[in-house]
Motif scaffolding. Sequence first.
Motif, mmCIF file in Angstrom:
data_model
loop_
_atom_site.group_PDB
_atom_site.id
_atom_site.type_symbol
_atom_site.label_atom_id
_atom_site.label_comp_id
_atom_site.label_asym_id
_atom_site.label_seq_id
_atom_site.Cartn_x
_atom_site.Cartn_y
_atom_site.Cartn_z
ATOM 1 N N SER A 391 90.038 -21.456 43.024
ATOM 2 C CA SER A 391 88.647 -21.456 42.579
ATOM 3 C C SER A 391 88.629 -21.450 41.061
ATOM 4 O O SER A 391 89.450 -20.779 40.433
ATOM 5 N N GLY A 393 85.947 -22.138 37.303
ATOM 6 C CA GLY A 393 84.769 -22.627 36.592
ATOM 7 C C GLY A 393 83.673 -21.617 36.405
ATOM 8 O O GLY A 393 82.851 -21.740 35.504
ATOM 9 N N PRO A 395 82.292 -17.322 37.888
ATOM 10 C CA PRO A 395 82.643 -16.198 38.755
ATOM 11 C C PRO A 395 82.371 -16.565 40.213
ATOM 12 O O PRO A 395 81.390 -17.237 40.514
ATOM 13 N N TRP A 420 89.971 -19.631 33.058
ATOM 14 C CA TRP A 420 90.446 -20.311 31.848
ATOM 15 C C TRP A 420 89.312 -21.108 31.264
ATOM 16 O O TRP A 420 88.178 -21.010 31.742
ATOM 17 N N ALA A 504 86.721 -15.070 23.752
ATOM 18 C CA ALA A 504 86.503 -16.134 24.737
ATOM 19 C C ALA A 504 85.019 -16.430 24.969
ATOM 20 O O ALA A 504 84.673 -17.476 25.492
ATOM 21 N N LEU A 518 85.531 -11.179 35.719
ATOM 22 C CA LEU A 518 84.741 -11.940 34.757
ATOM 23 C C LEU A 518 83.268 -11.856 35.118
ATOM 24 O O LEU A 518 82.915 -12.007 36.285
ATOM 25 N N ARG A 521 79.028 -15.553 30.668
ATOM 26 C CA ARG A 521 79.030 -15.715 29.213
ATOM 27 C C ARG A 521 78.171 -14.649 28.535
ATOM 28 O O ARG A 521 77.165 -14.214 29.076
ATOM 29 N N ARG A 532 79.681 -26.375 31.602
ATOM 30 C CA ARG A 532 79.239 -25.610 30.441
ATOM 31 C C ARG A 532 78.130 -26.325 29.712
ATOM 32 O O ARG A 532 78.265 -27.473 29.342
HETATM 33 O O1 PRX Z 1 82.608 -18.459 31.416
HETATM 34 C C1 PRX Z 1 83.895 -18.830 31.828
HETATM 35 C C2 PRX Z 1 83.785 -19.791 32.995
HETATM 36 O O2 PRX Z 1 83.824 -21.088 32.445
HETATM 37 C C3 PRX Z 1 83.972 -21.020 31.026
HETATM 38 C C4 PRX Z 1 84.832 -22.155 30.554
HETATM 39 O O3 PRX Z 1 84.193 -23.366 30.837
HETATM 40 P P1 PRX Z 1 84.945 -24.730 30.615
HETATM 41 O O4 PRX Z 1 85.531 -24.770 29.259
HETATM 42 O O5 PRX Z 1 84.008 -25.810 30.977
HETATM 43 O O6 PRX Z 1 86.141 -24.702 31.621
HETATM 44 C C5 PRX Z 1 85.882 -24.592 32.998
HETATM 45 C C6 PRX Z 1 87.139 -24.817 33.788
HETATM 46 C C7 PRX Z 1 88.321 -24.066 33.331
HETATM 47 C C8 PRX Z 1 84.587 -19.670 30.773
HETATM 48 O O7 PRX Z 1 84.349 -19.225 29.455
HETATM 49 N N1 PRX Z 1 84.887 -19.618 33.948
HETATM 50 C C9 PRX Z 1 85.928 -20.451 34.149
HETATM 51 N N2 PRX Z 1 86.697 -20.005 35.175
HETATM 52 C C10 PRX Z 1 86.145 -18.854 35.611
HETATM 53 C C11 PRX Z 1 84.996 -18.607 34.821
HETATM 54 N N3 PRX Z 1 84.248 -17.499 35.003
HETATM 55 C C12 PRX Z 1 84.620 -16.636 35.969
HETATM 56 N N4 PRX Z 1 85.690 -16.817 36.774
HETATM 57 C C13 PRX Z 1 86.477 -17.910 36.639
HETATM 58 N N5 PRX Z 1 87.509 -18.081 37.454
#
Ligand code: PRX
Length: 662
Positions: A391, A393, A395, A420, A504, A518, A521, A532
């Motif tokens: 999973s 992107g 929470p 990430w 972050a 997590l 934001r 995002r």
């Molecule tokens: O807020 C976090 C969320 O997605 C953000 C990063 O977005 P982006 O750069 O588009 O990359 C998405 C794919 C890696 C983070 O700052 N996010 C990403 N993975 C999670 C997450 N929030 C919670 N749990 C996760 N597993």
Amino acid sequence: MTESTPGGLENLLSEDRRFPPSPEFTAQANAHADVYSWADADRPAFWAEQARDLLDWDTPFEEVLDWSGAPVARWFADGQLNAAYNAVDRHVEAGNGDRVALHFEGEGGDTRTITYADLKREVSKAANALTGLGVETGDRVAIYLPLVPEAVFTMLACARIGAPHSVVFGGFSAEALYSRIVDAEAKLVVTADGGYRRGAPSALKPAVDEALTKGEHPVEHVLVVKRTGQDVEWTDERDVWWSDVVDSASDEHTPVPLDAEHPLFILYTSGTTGKPKGIFHTTGGYLTQAAYTHRNVFDLKPETDVYWCTADIGWITGHTYVVYGPLINGATQVIYEGTPDTPHRGRWWEIVEKYKVSILYTAPTAIRTCMKWGEEIPSKFDLSSLRVLGSVGEPINPEAWMWYRRVIGGDKAPIVDTWWQTETGAIMISPLPGVTETKPGSAQVPLPGIAATVVDDDAKPVPDGAGGYLVLTEPWPSMLRGIWGDPERYADTYWSRFKGLYFAGDGAKKDDDGDIWLLGRVDDVMNVSGHRLSTTEIESALVSHPWVAEAAVVGANDETTGQAVVAFVILRGDAAGGSESADEVQTTLRNHVAKEIGPIAKPRQILVVAELPKTRSGKIMRRLLRDVAENRQVGDATTLADSSVMDLIAQGLSQPGAKQED
Ligand code: PRX
């Protein structure tokens, strides 16, 4: 924290369900529990070993990490390698040319099977064609393609000659494409006539044509893949068909050895201001972490697994976990062009059954959508091949996690919730299957070799059981090397909030075991369906419409998409001649945002208001607007310059002119 985290998530911490790995899984797992302690003892040495094990180097490196230019790291800087050689040629040289690299499934059911030997030929031809079109090492190439095999060929062809690619998601508008082309100074754009979306061909080339009329640009050629066969406008001296120059090119090409710190790609992502940031990644460190995480977090066995990551190549997940990670590891994977419900809601599960997918990586939004459609749909298919579920992107709420485990994973496949970002380049926080006892809803632990923690406003690590901001405390191999053309913005955005720590932008909590949860934001970035979006960017798009005087945008909780865009606008006195209905205002402004940014940024609701809540220094208090958007009692409004504003908004919204759109 300055802003509250998206409502309700704090409650997750009462979660007490636990899923230890089965002994059978642990016995065959790639990852072992002792890896944490040895990686922690000497992180650079740990990563150096991964870099040597997982990649082939033209010039082996001696230097491991140079952090003297912090916050810009250099990893393996005196080594040389080529990403495409590592992702393709070496598998053929090792005798695995007949292994399937890509099972392509078109939305309409057309398929293509591409072995590693095929991939080597296709990528070589594309690299020769790019060179023929004047692309040299160091030049940038924009890619605006649907998820078709040519997208993968093009990315790897760029990597082969050392031309950083800048992939722009096909759902972005001509305007967004133009600004990305100009910022990266791309010399070539690779696109298609169109792609298939929800059962119909949808055009792509017209957006490129329009983008290139918007102003000055450095583009010399547009290379066009024929996918749908729809009519396209043609500019003779500029446009070239893929079939004319790639198909006839030689399939022999020597990959260019590149410095480990040579830029591999730029990928634009939303920040807290209106202008997207060109995040750029380099070669050696990025590939090391991409390969390591892909192998260990998904427990990949390249000889037997069939891996499927549902992301589009327009996002970082598509870069690291569709292109570079899996191909560096010699995996067999599925790529699917279309939507999960075309032509029916079981399409994904049909694909899992057809290819016997064993590792699936997707986003919580997709899982929640499938939950909504009902478990009888996946239950019609044989999903017993699945053995690891990922999973990413946003929470993942515990109910969705539990459903994913039970309905899709047959109550046995471990779930890895991977945290990430575009900036981190690869997975940073995640359970390791076979090692970690998982908890529904938590990404849990930093990976071996990664240092992350949660700090308070004064940059002090919080104790177990408390919340704060997620930070990364040590450099990691796949970290961004900066924002393209804007080193100051890089330092300001990530390194100024807490001295010496990477901020972050996410809120997080540590539970009583010290595991990380997590919480969403804490800045002006929204996360809609795992995408995002910047509040400021959408506000700028709204005020660029002549009807709008002021706009404020918030991300409101949404059951399916995680967050949804809700906009509050003040119309100009003479707006729309005053005769348009609220519906027309909504539709016009929503379409305007789609045109400026792309359909993914369309607000779910646009609320016309008379005033916006602002502090005495003029800052919009989005927290209060979020309360309104989520139908909550409005919180503490004492810092407002005019405390009656919230009453005014509430009154206005109860009138018919402020109708909400679903
Ligand atoms: O807020 C976090 C969320 O997605 C953000 C990063 O977005 P982006 O750069 O588009 O990359 C998405 C794919 C890696 C983070 O700052 N996010 C990403 N993975 C999670 C997450 N929030 C919670 N749990 C996760 N597993």
